[in-house]
Design a protein around this motif. Structure first.
Motif, PDB file in Angstrom:
ATOM      1  N   TYR A 282      -3.670   3.378 -10.045  1.00 61.38           N
ATOM      2  CA  TYR A 282      -2.861   2.511  -9.195  1.00 61.38           C
ATOM      3  C   TYR A 282      -3.732   1.933  -8.087  1.00 61.38           C
ATOM      4  N   GLN A 283      -3.541   0.654  -7.774  1.00 61.86           N
ATOM      5  CA  GLN A 283      -4.298   0.051  -6.683  1.00 61.86           C
ATOM      6  C   GLN A 283      -3.548  -1.126  -6.093  1.00 61.86           C
ATOM      7  N   THR A 284      -3.869  -1.451  -4.845  1.00 59.27           N
ATOM      8  CA  THR A 284      -3.240  -2.596  -4.199  1.00 59.27           C
ATOM      9  C   THR A 284      -3.932  -3.882  -4.645  1.00 59.27           C
TER      10      THR A 284
ATOM     11  N   ASN B 172       1.697  10.089 -11.192  1.00 59.06           N
ATOM     12  CA  ASN B 172       0.289  10.245 -11.551  1.00 59.06           C
ATOM     13  C   ASN B 172       0.146  10.539 -13.040  1.00 59.06           C
TER      14      ASN B 172
ATOM     15  N   ASN C 283       1.069   6.917  -6.820  1.00 60.75           N
ATOM     16  CA  ASN C 283       0.025   7.918  -7.065  1.00 60.75           C
ATOM     17  C   ASN C 283       0.550   9.329  -6.930  1.00 60.75           C
ATOM     18  N   ARG C 284       1.462   9.523  -6.008  1.00 58.57           N
ATOM     19  CA  ARG C 284       2.007  10.859  -5.756  1.00 58.57           C
ATOM     20  C   ARG C 284       3.063  11.265  -6.781  1.00 58.57           C
TER      21      ARG C 284
ATOM     22  N   ALA D 225       0.818  -1.216   0.000  1.00 60.96           N
ATOM     23  CA  ALA D 225       0.000   0.000   0.000  1.00 60.96           C
ATOM     24  C   ALA D 225       0.852   1.266   0.000  1.00 60.96           C
ATOM     25  N   GLU D 226       1.981   1.240   0.715  1.00 66.79           N
ATOM     26  CA  GLU D 226       2.848   2.417   0.766  1.00 66.79           C
ATOM     27  C   GLU D 226       3.451   2.710  -0.611  1.00 66.79           C
TER      28      GLU D 226
ATOM     29  N   TYR E  65       0.792   4.284  -2.757  1.00 70.01           N
ATOM     30  CA  TYR E  65       0.639   5.690  -2.365  1.00 70.01           C
ATOM     31  C   TYR E  65       1.720   6.537  -3.030  1.00 70.01           C
ATOM     32  N   TYR E  66       2.948   6.024  -3.011  1.00 66.97           N
ATOM     33  CA  TYR E  66       4.077   6.719  -3.631  1.00 66.97           C
ATOM     34  C   TYR E  66       3.866   6.851  -5.142  1.00 66.97           C
TER      35      TYR E  66
END
Length: 205
Positions: free
Chosen positions: A90-92, A84, A80-81, A73-74, A77-78
Protein backbone atom coordinates in the motif's frame (compact mmCIF):
# COMPACT_ATOMS: atom_id res chain seq x y z
CA UNK A 1 -6.69 1.27 18.19
CA UNK A 2 -8.55 4.08 16.40
CA UNK A 3 -10.73 3.30 13.41
CA UNK A 4 -11.13 5.66 10.48
CA UNK A 5 -14.08 8.01 10.68
CA UNK A 6 -17.08 7.06 8.57
CA UNK A 7 -17.81 9.95 6.18
CA UNK A 8 -20.23 8.14 3.88
CA UNK A 9 -17.67 7.91 1.06
CA UNK A 10 -14.82 5.45 1.76
CA UNK A 11 -16.01 1.96 2.55
CA UNK A 12 -14.98 0.76 6.03
CA UNK A 13 -16.39 -2.78 6.31
CA UNK A 14 -15.75 -3.02 10.06
CA UNK A 15 -18.07 -0.06 10.66
CA UNK A 16 -20.90 -1.25 8.42
CA UNK A 17 -23.58 -3.90 8.75
CA UNK A 18 -23.09 -6.92 6.46
CA UNK A 19 -26.38 -6.03 4.73
CA UNK A 20 -25.39 -2.43 3.95
CA UNK A 21 -26.22 -1.89 0.28
CA UNK A 22 -23.20 0.28 -0.49
CA UNK A 23 -20.86 -2.26 1.08
CA UNK A 24 -22.42 -5.12 -0.90
CA UNK A 25 -22.13 -3.20 -4.19
CA UNK A 26 -18.45 -2.46 -3.58
CA UNK A 27 -17.64 -6.04 -2.60
CA UNK A 28 -19.51 -7.27 -5.68
CA UNK A 29 -17.26 -5.19 -7.95
CA UNK A 30 -14.16 -6.82 -6.51
CA UNK A 31 -15.68 -10.29 -6.96
CA UNK A 32 -16.59 -9.37 -10.54
CA UNK A 33 -12.95 -8.43 -11.18
CA UNK A 34 -11.32 -11.59 -9.80
CA UNK A 35 -11.23 -13.58 -13.10
CA UNK A 36 -9.10 -10.78 -14.60
CA UNK A 37 -6.57 -10.65 -11.75
CA UNK A 38 -3.14 -11.89 -12.84
CA UNK A 39 0.51 -10.94 -12.58
CA UNK A 40 1.28 -7.47 -11.29
CA UNK A 41 -1.91 -5.66 -10.28
CA UNK A 42 -2.78 -2.04 -9.41
CA UNK A 43 -5.82 -0.96 -7.40
CA UNK A 44 -5.94 2.80 -7.91
CA UNK A 45 -7.76 4.68 -5.13
CA UNK A 46 -7.84 1.46 -3.12
CA UNK A 47 -9.35 3.06 -0.02
CA UNK A 48 -9.14 1.02 3.16
CA UNK A 49 -7.67 -2.03 1.41
CA UNK A 50 -10.43 -4.58 1.96
CA UNK A 51 -10.78 -5.11 -1.82
CA UNK A 52 -7.06 -5.58 -2.32
CA UNK A 53 -7.08 -8.18 0.42
CA UNK A 54 -10.09 -9.94 -1.11
CA UNK A 55 -8.58 -10.35 -4.57
CA UNK A 56 -5.14 -11.25 -3.21
CA UNK A 57 -6.67 -14.15 -1.27
CA UNK A 58 -8.99 -15.19 -4.10
CA UNK A 59 -6.26 -15.13 -6.79
CA UNK A 60 -3.17 -15.96 -4.76
CA UNK A 61 -1.83 -18.32 -7.46
CA UNK A 62 -2.36 -15.96 -10.39
CA UNK A 63 -1.24 -12.80 -8.57
CA UNK A 64 2.44 -11.96 -8.22
CA UNK A 65 2.14 -8.53 -6.57
CA UNK A 66 -0.64 -6.04 -5.90
CA UNK A 67 -0.06 -2.31 -5.39
CA UNK A 68 -2.84 -0.42 -3.61
CA UNK A 69 -2.65 3.36 -4.07
CA UNK A 70 -4.73 6.02 -2.31
CA UNK A 71 -4.30 9.77 -1.97
CA UNK A 72 -5.03 9.78 1.77
CA UNK A 73 -2.10 8.85 4.04
CA UNK A 74 -4.34 7.99 7.01
CA UNK A 75 -6.34 5.58 4.88
CA UNK A 76 -3.15 3.89 3.64
CA UNK A 77 -1.97 3.55 7.25
CA UNK A 78 -5.28 1.88 8.08
CA UNK A 79 -5.03 -0.46 5.08
CA UNK A 80 -1.54 -1.55 6.11
CA UNK A 81 -2.76 -2.27 9.61
CA UNK A 82 -6.10 -3.94 8.88
CA UNK A 83 -5.58 -5.60 5.47
CA UNK A 84 -1.93 -6.54 5.37
CA UNK A 85 -0.95 -9.33 2.98
CA UNK A 86 2.42 -10.63 1.86
CA UNK A 87 1.63 -9.89 -1.80
CA UNK A 88 0.22 -6.38 -1.24
CA UNK A 89 2.03 -3.05 -1.00
CA UNK A 90 0.00 0.00 0.00
CA UNK A 91 1.26 3.50 -0.78
CA UNK A 92 0.05 7.06 -1.16
CA UNK A 93 -0.28 8.58 -4.60
CA UNK A 94 -2.40 10.95 -6.68
CA UNK A 95 -4.28 9.28 -9.54
CA UNK A 96 -3.86 12.33 -11.79
CA UNK A 97 -0.18 12.95 -11.06
CA UNK A 98 1.47 12.91 -14.53
CA UNK A 99 4.55 11.31 -12.96
CA UNK A 100 2.61 8.41 -11.44
CA UNK A 101 3.26 6.00 -14.38
CA UNK A 102 7.02 6.52 -14.03
CA UNK A 103 6.79 6.01 -10.28
CA UNK A 104 4.72 2.82 -10.38
CA UNK A 105 5.66 1.16 -13.69
CA UNK A 106 3.33 -1.10 -15.67
CA UNK A 107 0.74 -3.66 -14.63
CA UNK A 108 -1.02 -6.72 -16.06
CA UNK A 109 -4.33 -5.72 -14.44
CA UNK A 110 -5.59 -2.38 -13.19
CA UNK A 111 -8.69 -1.94 -11.02
CA UNK A 112 -10.39 1.44 -10.76
CA UNK A 113 -13.67 1.38 -8.88
CA UNK A 114 -15.73 4.52 -8.25
CA UNK A 115 -12.75 6.83 -8.74
CA UNK A 116 -13.11 8.74 -11.99
CA UNK A 117 -16.07 10.75 -10.69
CA UNK A 118 -13.78 12.23 -8.01
CA UNK A 119 -11.16 13.75 -10.34
CA UNK A 120 -11.31 17.08 -12.16
CA UNK A 121 -9.48 15.83 -15.25
CA UNK A 122 -10.90 12.41 -16.12
CA UNK A 123 -9.01 12.32 -19.44
CA UNK A 124 -5.65 12.80 -17.69
CA UNK A 125 -6.69 10.05 -15.28
CA UNK A 126 -7.46 7.72 -18.19
CA UNK A 127 -4.14 8.60 -19.84
CA UNK A 128 -2.30 7.59 -16.66
CA UNK A 129 -4.15 4.28 -16.53
CA UNK A 130 -3.42 3.59 -20.20
CA UNK A 131 0.29 4.30 -19.72
CA UNK A 132 0.45 2.03 -16.66
CA UNK A 133 -1.26 -0.91 -18.39
CA UNK A 134 0.95 -3.40 -20.20
CA UNK A 135 0.10 -4.28 -23.81
CA UNK A 136 -2.47 -7.06 -23.58
CA UNK A 137 -3.31 -6.05 -20.00
CA UNK A 138 -6.81 -5.60 -18.60
CA UNK A 139 -8.44 -2.55 -17.04
CA UNK A 140 -11.62 -2.99 -14.99
CA UNK A 141 -13.19 0.40 -14.27
CA UNK A 142 -16.52 1.40 -12.76
CA UNK A 143 -18.31 4.73 -12.47
CA UNK A 144 -21.75 5.97 -11.45
CA UNK A 145 -23.80 7.63 -14.18
CA UNK A 146 -25.09 11.17 -13.92
CA UNK A 147 -25.79 14.41 -15.78
CA UNK A 148 -22.44 14.55 -17.55
CA UNK A 149 -18.95 16.00 -17.52
CA UNK A 150 -18.78 19.41 -15.90
CA UNK A 151 -22.31 19.18 -14.48
CA UNK A 152 -23.01 19.42 -10.75
CA UNK A 153 -24.00 16.29 -8.84
CA UNK A 154 -25.93 15.72 -5.63
CA UNK A 155 -22.96 13.77 -4.23
CA UNK A 156 -20.68 16.01 -2.14
CA UNK A 157 -17.52 14.00 -2.95
CA UNK A 158 -18.10 13.80 -6.73
CA UNK A 159 -16.73 16.38 -9.18
CA UNK A 160 -19.12 15.16 -11.88
CA UNK A 161 -20.75 11.94 -13.07
CA UNK A 162 -20.49 10.93 -16.70
CA UNK A 163 -23.40 9.97 -18.91
CA UNK A 164 -23.39 6.38 -20.24
CA UNK A 165 -22.27 7.76 -23.63
CA UNK A 166 -19.38 9.73 -22.11
CA UNK A 167 -18.40 6.67 -20.10
CA UNK A 168 -18.09 4.53 -23.23
CA UNK A 169 -16.03 7.22 -24.98
CA UNK A 170 -13.32 6.91 -22.30
CA UNK A 171 -12.16 3.60 -23.76
CA UNK A 172 -11.74 4.35 -27.48
CA UNK A 173 -7.98 3.67 -27.36
CA UNK A 174 -8.39 0.10 -26.12
CA UNK A 175 -8.36 -2.84 -28.51
CA UNK A 176 -11.31 -4.61 -26.89
CA UNK A 177 -14.01 -3.18 -24.60
CA UNK A 178 -16.98 -4.81 -22.90
CA UNK A 179 -19.47 -2.65 -21.00
CA UNK A 180 -21.56 -4.09 -18.20
CA UNK A 181 -24.12 -2.46 -15.93
CA UNK A 182 -24.32 -3.02 -12.20
CA UNK A 183 -27.67 -3.35 -10.44
CA UNK A 184 -27.20 -4.08 -6.76
CA UNK A 185 -24.79 -7.02 -6.63
CA UNK A 186 -25.49 -8.18 -10.20
CA UNK A 187 -23.76 -7.31 -13.48
CA UNK A 188 -25.47 -7.60 -16.83
CA UNK A 189 -25.83 -6.30 -20.35
CA UNK A 190 -28.60 -3.67 -20.64
CA UNK A 191 -32.18 -4.83 -20.62
CA UNK A 192 -35.16 -2.82 -21.86
CA UNK A 193 -37.07 -1.10 -19.10
CA UNK A 194 -34.26 -1.39 -16.52
CA UNK A 195 -32.53 1.74 -15.25
CA UNK A 196 -28.85 1.39 -14.40
CA UNK A 197 -26.85 3.72 -12.18
CA UNK A 198 -23.34 2.23 -12.51
CA UNK A 199 -21.29 1.20 -15.54
CA UNK A 200 -18.39 -1.27 -15.47
CA UNK A 201 -15.93 -1.52 -18.35
CA UNK A 202 -13.55 -4.41 -18.98
CA UNK A 203 -10.89 -3.22 -21.41
CA UNK A 204 -7.90 -4.87 -23.08
CA UNK A 205 -5.00 -2.72 -24.24
Amino acid sequence: MRLLEWTGERIIPKLLKPTNGMLLEHIARYYFSTPYIRGRVLDIACGTGYGCHMVAKERKRELTHLVGVDIDAETIYYANREYNHQKITYQTGNAIDPELPEQLGQFDTILSFETIEHVEDDLLFMDNLYRMLKPGGTLVLSSPFGRGRGMQTSEPFHVHQLTPEEFEQLFVRFSDVEIYYQRGVTFEKPRDGVRYFIGVAVCTK
